[in-house]
Design a protein around this motif. Structure first.
Motif, mmCIF file in Angstrom:
data_model
loop_
_atom_site.group_PDB
_atom_site.id
_atom_site.type_symbol
_atom_site.label_atom_id
_atom_site.label_comp_id
_atom_site.label_asym_id
_atom_site.label_seq_id
_atom_site.Cartn_x
_atom_site.Cartn_y
_atom_site.Cartn_z
ATOM 1 N N PHE A 226 0.412 -1.016 -0.130
ATOM 2 C CA PHE A 226 -0.010 0.000 0.196
ATOM 3 C C PHE A 226 1.003 0.954 0.050
ATOM 4 O O PHE A 226 0.618 2.105 -0.574
ATOM 5 C CB PHE A 226 -0.944 -0.019 1.215
ATOM 6 N N ILE B 170 -2.318 -2.145 -7.441
ATOM 7 C CA ILE B 170 -2.574 -0.918 -6.474
ATOM 8 C C ILE B 170 -2.152 0.572 -7.498
ATOM 9 O O ILE B 170 -2.525 1.270 -7.029
ATOM 10 C CB ILE B 170 -1.568 -0.513 -5.685
ATOM 11 N N SER C 267 -6.908 -0.847 -3.590
ATOM 12 C CA SER C 267 -6.273 -1.356 -2.610
ATOM 13 C C SER C 267 -6.283 -2.508 -2.031
ATOM 14 O O SER C 267 -6.143 -3.325 -2.686
ATOM 15 C CB SER C 267 -5.505 -0.668 -1.687
#
Length: 428
Positions: free
Chosen positions: A226, A298, A344
């Motif tokens: 992330f 992501i 995400s």
């Protein structure tokens, strides 16, 4: 109306009829395609649920257990360590013979003993350690049935099937029918399925070790993927100069998103295990591998969310004297955060369902103990499903479907969380 005009009108009407007919056929084909998709989805879900639902219940047999000190090899004054070494298996066998005194042959005795799970002796051991005064008494206990006996009691094994084609023999069915007629069988919620690790015995196998391993793996994946993915997207979209190097980076990121997941497993095996000598079959390595696999998703979704932010927000922030960094982190990122979180979470959900890269790094091992950290040997839920699906015992069939139901539940929760967070941030 002239003759030519009339012909043109007829041609136009005929053309319109054909066009409308094509549109109706297209709509019909579209509806059929959607209906066919729902039919296959229903068949899949019905098959999984019908096979997996019995795994959430367990069958128990009421046995009058005689805690004979001579058979146990200990008395009430024994220490806890001595009680752990007592012969509880002999006590269970003796109690079963007392319930069915007509059983005399060696083969029938083996079949009789197979009605009760091997875990019953450990359950009795724990009860006696808690209350040593049970030694010398005769008391009724509900003991876990063997998976084969439980299959018959659940109606999964039919008498109509030839005896040679099933593991539960006719005489065992007769004994189970006798116990059921006397009210000595019952169903209860299968807590072992959620509280225990894997086992060679289907009735004792659970998913707790796999769930904990999946949790540790996803934590490592999130902590790595992330922040790196979001910061990479911010740099590429807001700060990186437009040149051949950044174009090459963007092309490689898009290509990495299409790389088969097993390639990332080979990378983890070659680099993190063989070169860096990180522990094999550990959530740490699994999380690193899955973070590499999740990063392109992501980065791509985060860049798309940042691009979707209105230029007027940037211009307004810069117009009142905000720096470039202040504009990005105080104004652009909060607006783009719903899309970033959605991408995400979807990437994490994809990682949760992956098994191929984890098989390559050794997370296919037989794990009974629940892992306590990211470096302990572990497995994950998709790999546990793979292991059970490959087992020949019928009892693992329902365990496989039940584990799939749990995995699908987690995926639904994660997608629902993505939708909730997106709407919440959009409102703000």
């Amino acid at each position: 109306m002239s003759k030519d005009a009339f012909k043109n009108t007829e041609l136009i009407q005929a053309s319109l009829k054909k066009r409308y007919a094509r549109e109706r056929r297209f709509q019909l084909f579209g509806k059929l395609a959607v209906l066919l998709g729902f039919v296959f989805l229903f068949i899949l879900l019905f098959d999984i649920v019908s096979k997996g639902t019995p795994a959430f219940t367990q069958k128990q047999l009421q046995i009058a257990v005689d805690f004979d000190p001579d058979k146990l090899g200990v008395d009430a004054s024994a220490s806890a360590e001595q009680l752990r070494q007592a012969n509880f298996n002999a006590v269970i066998k003796s109690s079963l013979r007392d319930m069915f005194p007509e059983v005399t042959s060696r083969g029938d005795k083996k079949r009789l003993y197979r009605l009760v799970s091997i875990g019953a002796e450990y359950a009795l051991r724990d009860r006696v350690i808690e209350d040593p005064s049970l030694i010398g008494q005769r008391k009724d206990f509900w003991l876990l049935a063997h998976s084969e006996a439980a299959g018959y009691l659940k109606g999964q094994i039919s008498r109509e099937l030839p005896e040679v084609e099933r593991k539960v023999k006719d005489i065992q069915m007769d004994w189970l029918d006798q116990l059921r007629d006397k009210g000595l069988t019952k169903s209860s919620f299968n807590t072992l399925f959620f509280l225990e690790g894997d086992s060679r015995e289907p009735e004792l196998a659970g998913i707790r070790a796999a769930l904990q391993g999946s949790f540790f793996t996803l934590v490592v994946t999130f902590l790595l993927a992330f922040p790196i993915g979001v910061f990479a997207a911010v740099y590429l979209e807001e700060f990186a100069p437009r040149n051949r190097i950044t174009d090459l980076i963007e092309i490689n990121i898009n290509n990495l998103a299409a790389v088969p997941s097993i390639v990332f497993g080979l990378l983890g095996l070659a680099v993190f295990i063989n070169f860096f000598e990180l522990p094999r079959s550990a959530p740490l390595v699994g999380g690193i591998v899955l973070s590499l696999m999740t990063l392109p998703t992501i980065i791509i979704t985060s860049r798309a969310s940042i691009q979707a932010v209105s230029p007027s927000i940037r211009e307004a922030a810069l117009g009142v004297g905000a720096s470039k960094i202040q504009t990005v982190f105080h104004h652009v990122l909060p607006v783009a955060m719903p899309g970033i979180l959605t991408g995400s979470i979807i990437g994490m959900a994809q990682a949760l369902g992956e098994s191929a890269p984890l098989l390559m790094i050794g997370m296919v091992a037989f794990i009974m103990e629940v892992p306590g950290g990211v470096t302990d040997p572990s497995t994950v839920l998709p790999v546990q499903i793979f292991l059970w699906a490959d087992s020949p015992e019928r009892g693992f069939t329902e365990k496989t479907s039940a584990a799939i139901m749990v995995l699908m539940g987690f995926l639904i929760v994660m997608n629902a969380l993505a939708i909730y967070l997106r709407r919440r941030f959009e409102v703000k």
